[in-house]
Design a protein around this motif. Structure first.
Motif, PDB file in Angstrom:
ATOM      1  N   LEU A  10      -7.555  51.307 -10.104  1.00 28.66           N
ATOM      2  CA  LEU A  10      -8.960  51.691 -10.064  1.00 28.66           C
ATOM      3  C   LEU A  10      -9.275  52.529  -8.831  1.00 28.66           C
ATOM      4  N   ILE A  47      -4.277  46.295 -11.046  1.00 25.56           N
ATOM      5  CA  ILE A  47      -5.401  46.991 -11.660  1.00 25.56           C
ATOM      6  C   ILE A  47      -6.350  47.496 -10.589  1.00 25.56           C
ATOM      7  N   ALA A  48      -6.551  46.696  -9.543  1.00 26.48           N
ATOM      8  CA  ALA A  48      -7.431  47.101  -8.447  1.00 26.48           C
ATOM      9  C   ALA A  48      -6.933  48.396  -7.809  1.00 26.48           C
ATOM     10  N   PHE A  68     -16.509  39.009 -16.617  1.00 27.46           N
ATOM     11  CA  PHE A  68     -15.330  38.719 -15.793  1.00 27.46           C
ATOM     12  C   PHE A  68     -15.438  37.347 -15.126  1.00 27.46           C
ATOM     13  N   THR A  77     -14.682  43.357 -25.069  1.00 26.04           N
ATOM     14  CA  THR A  77     -13.752  42.779 -24.093  1.00 26.04           C
ATOM     15  C   THR A  77     -12.892  41.660 -24.676  1.00 26.04           C
ATOM     16  N   SER A 125     -11.011  43.747 -16.952  1.00 24.71           N
ATOM     17  CA  SER A 125     -10.556  44.713 -15.947  1.00 24.71           C
ATOM     18  C   SER A 125     -10.052  45.991 -16.607  1.00 24.71           C
ATOM     19  N   GLU A 126      -9.362  45.850 -17.732  1.00 23.44           N
ATOM     20  CA  GLU A 126      -8.856  47.017 -18.463  1.00 23.44           C
ATOM     21  C   GLU A 126     -10.005  47.854 -19.034  1.00 23.44           C
ATOM     22  N   LEU A 133     -11.321  41.474  -7.954  1.00 23.78           N
ATOM     23  CA  LEU A 133     -10.005  41.718  -8.555  1.00 23.78           C
ATOM     24  C   LEU A 133      -8.864  41.246  -7.659  1.00 23.78           C
ATOM     25  N   PHE A 146      -5.448  40.374  -9.488  1.00 25.80           N
ATOM     26  CA  PHE A 146      -5.365  41.615 -10.260  1.00 25.80           C
ATOM     27  C   PHE A 146      -5.236  42.827  -9.339  1.00 25.80           C
ATOM     28  N   GLN A 167     -10.231  37.871 -17.971  1.00 28.36           N
ATOM     29  CA  GLN A 167     -10.420  38.727 -16.795  1.00 28.36           C
ATOM     30  C   GLN A 167      -9.509  39.953 -16.833  1.00 28.36           C
ATOM     31  N   GLN A 168      -8.307  39.769 -17.331  1.00 20.34           N
ATOM     32  CA  GLN A 168      -7.394  40.905 -17.471  1.00 20.34           C
ATOM     33  C   GLN A 168      -7.974  41.956 -18.411  1.00 20.34           C
ATOM     34  N   ILE A 212     -13.883  45.278  -6.590  1.00 21.92           N
ATOM     35  CA  ILE A 212     -12.434  45.479  -6.457  1.00 21.92           C
ATOM     36  C   ILE A 212     -11.881  44.628  -5.328  1.00 21.92           C
TER      37      ILE A 212
END
Length: 438
Positions: free
Chosen positions: A179, A175-176, A116, A81, A137-138, A167, A172, A133-134, A163
């Protein structure tokens, strides 16, 4: 009539096989679900010290190093990460594909959530919190896109909570939403897979009135059509194979075979093809007829090669090389030199010499879609598994995971592209269950 009787037998056999597949899928699926968060697939991970695995990932972050060959679970998650430009694509792929050898889905998800949640009392990470955190999340999104079907219901609920409560509040949302889209797509795929398994269709009896038996229909159909229908059946099984079935020689170990049901189905299908070939040849009473059936299988092998279906082609070659067929010297005398040459070309293509070099070169140049001869990759995985320790000094040997992942990648890439083939009955139904001599 004989034709109606044969079709009825094939239909009943198909229904019985489908029901068995459903029951097996349900029982296997439920068993894996109940075991996955405890001990299944984690025999290697269990060798790591319990205290190291249970420590919060931030507890000893200052002691983590950049090395990836020997790592604890915490150090591995930490390094994966890191900013993307510091993580090799090879390491990321190995993490996604082989995580089952060092953590359960629930455990890995917990570790990603720990990473995270950057502690507020660590001064050096206050300004980097959003960046960390970005990246987490990826990584989570990549892992979920590859291994979503591994998650049990509890972990899926935890994922949705993360989520909505992790997130979105942290900014985020993009990204959420991605997902959620992945999850929706995977759930739809899973539902469709089950629908395809349980669906039955009305079979047309009228189309087979002219055939007196299976051999007549086989000889009447052109080789290309037979090869296409064989490929449809083979790919439907091959596509179901999950990554975890190929790890730890599960297909070859009694206690883990339940977790490799699709691999075993794929192997069984090839074996059925290999016994079907000599059966059809030997059912013919006249030598000339046997030669014609033999030539028909050679033509089917050529068509399978054009379709890049190496697995079924290997099954046909195995059948033609059984002792009950190779000793039919008088039958082979009815084949021309050109016909024998075509058989030799196919045999040379799938020769085991130099670790199946000809096959490997051919499928590499073939492109997609294709069905590989799975036995080659199962052998590769066995060599890597038995020739390299899974852990060294109670640390994960991640170098081994990278070698395993490189092989898994070779297999999974062929599952991504479907064949533009549709079932054609009655041939499709007959080729689902191969009548053969014991």
């Amino acid at each position: 009539s004989n034709a109606n009787t044969l079709q009825l037998i094939a239909s009943v056999s198909s229904i019985i096989t489908t029901v068995k597949a459903i029951l097996n899928q349900i029982s296997t699926f439920d068993y894996i679900r109940t075991q996955i968060s405890t001990k299944s697939f984690n025999t290697e991970a269990d060798k790591i010290k319990q205290t190291e695995r249970d420590d919060n990932i931030w507890t000893e972050y200052e002691a983590y190093t950049d090395r990836m060959d020997r790592v604890t679970l915490n150090q591995l998650v930490w390094n994966i990460t890191k900013p993307k430009d510091l993580v090799s694509a090879e390491a990321q792929r190995a993490f996604n594909l082989t995580y089952r050898t060092f953590a359960s889905p629930a455990k890995l998800f917990s570790k990603l959530v720990e990473r995270f949640n950057v502690p507020d009392d660590i001064e050096e990470f206050k300004e980097q919190k959003q960046v960390v955190q970005q990246r987490v999340s990826e990584v989570l999104m990549e892992w979920i896109s590859v291994q979503y079907f591994d998650l049990d219901k509890k972990t899926k609920l935890r994922l949705m909570d993360f989520i909505n409560e992790g997130l979105h509040p942290q900014g985020f949302s993009e990204i959420a939403n991605q997902l959620v889209a992945i999850i929706d797509k995977k759930e739809t795929e899973q539902q469709q897979m089950f629908i395809n398994t349980v669906s039955f269709k009305q079979l047309d009896f009228s189309s087979i009135q002219e055939y007196m038996n299976v051999a007549d229909m086989f000889m009447a159909m052109d080789a290309k059509t037979i090869a296409e229908q064989l490929t449809y059946h083979d790919f439907s099984i091959f596509k179901r194979i999950r990554v975890h079935e190929l790890i730890g020689q599960a297909w070859n170990k009694g206690k883990l075979k339940y977790s490799a049901s699709n691999v075993l189905d794929h192997i069984t299908r090839l074996n059925h093809v290999s016994y079907w070939v000599p059966s059809l040849i030997l059912w013919s009473e006249k030598v000339k007829q046997r030669a014609n059936v033999m030539w028909k299988f050679i033509c089917i092998g050529e068509e399978l090669h054009k379709l890049h279906n190496y697995n079924t082609m290997m099954g046909i070659l195995a059948g033609l090389n059984m002792s009950c067929i190779t000793r039919l010297h008088f039958t082979k005398s009815f084949l021309s030199d050109a016909q024998i040459s075509k058989l030799e070309d196919l045999a040379n293509l799938m020769s085991p010499r130099l670790a199946f070099k000809n096959f490997r070169d051919s499928i590499s140049a073939a492109g997609l879609p294709a069905i590989p001869y799975l036995g080659v990759y199962l052998t590769d995985l066995t060599f890597v598994d038995e020739g390299n320790p899974s852990d060294i000094d109670s640390m994960l040997n991640f170098s081994k995971r990278i070698m395993v992942a490189n092989i898994l990648q070779e297999v999974t890439k062929y599952q991504a592209s479907d064949f533009a083939i549709q079932p054609q009955d009655p041939l499709f139904t007959f080729l689902k269950e191969f009548p053969s001599l014991d």
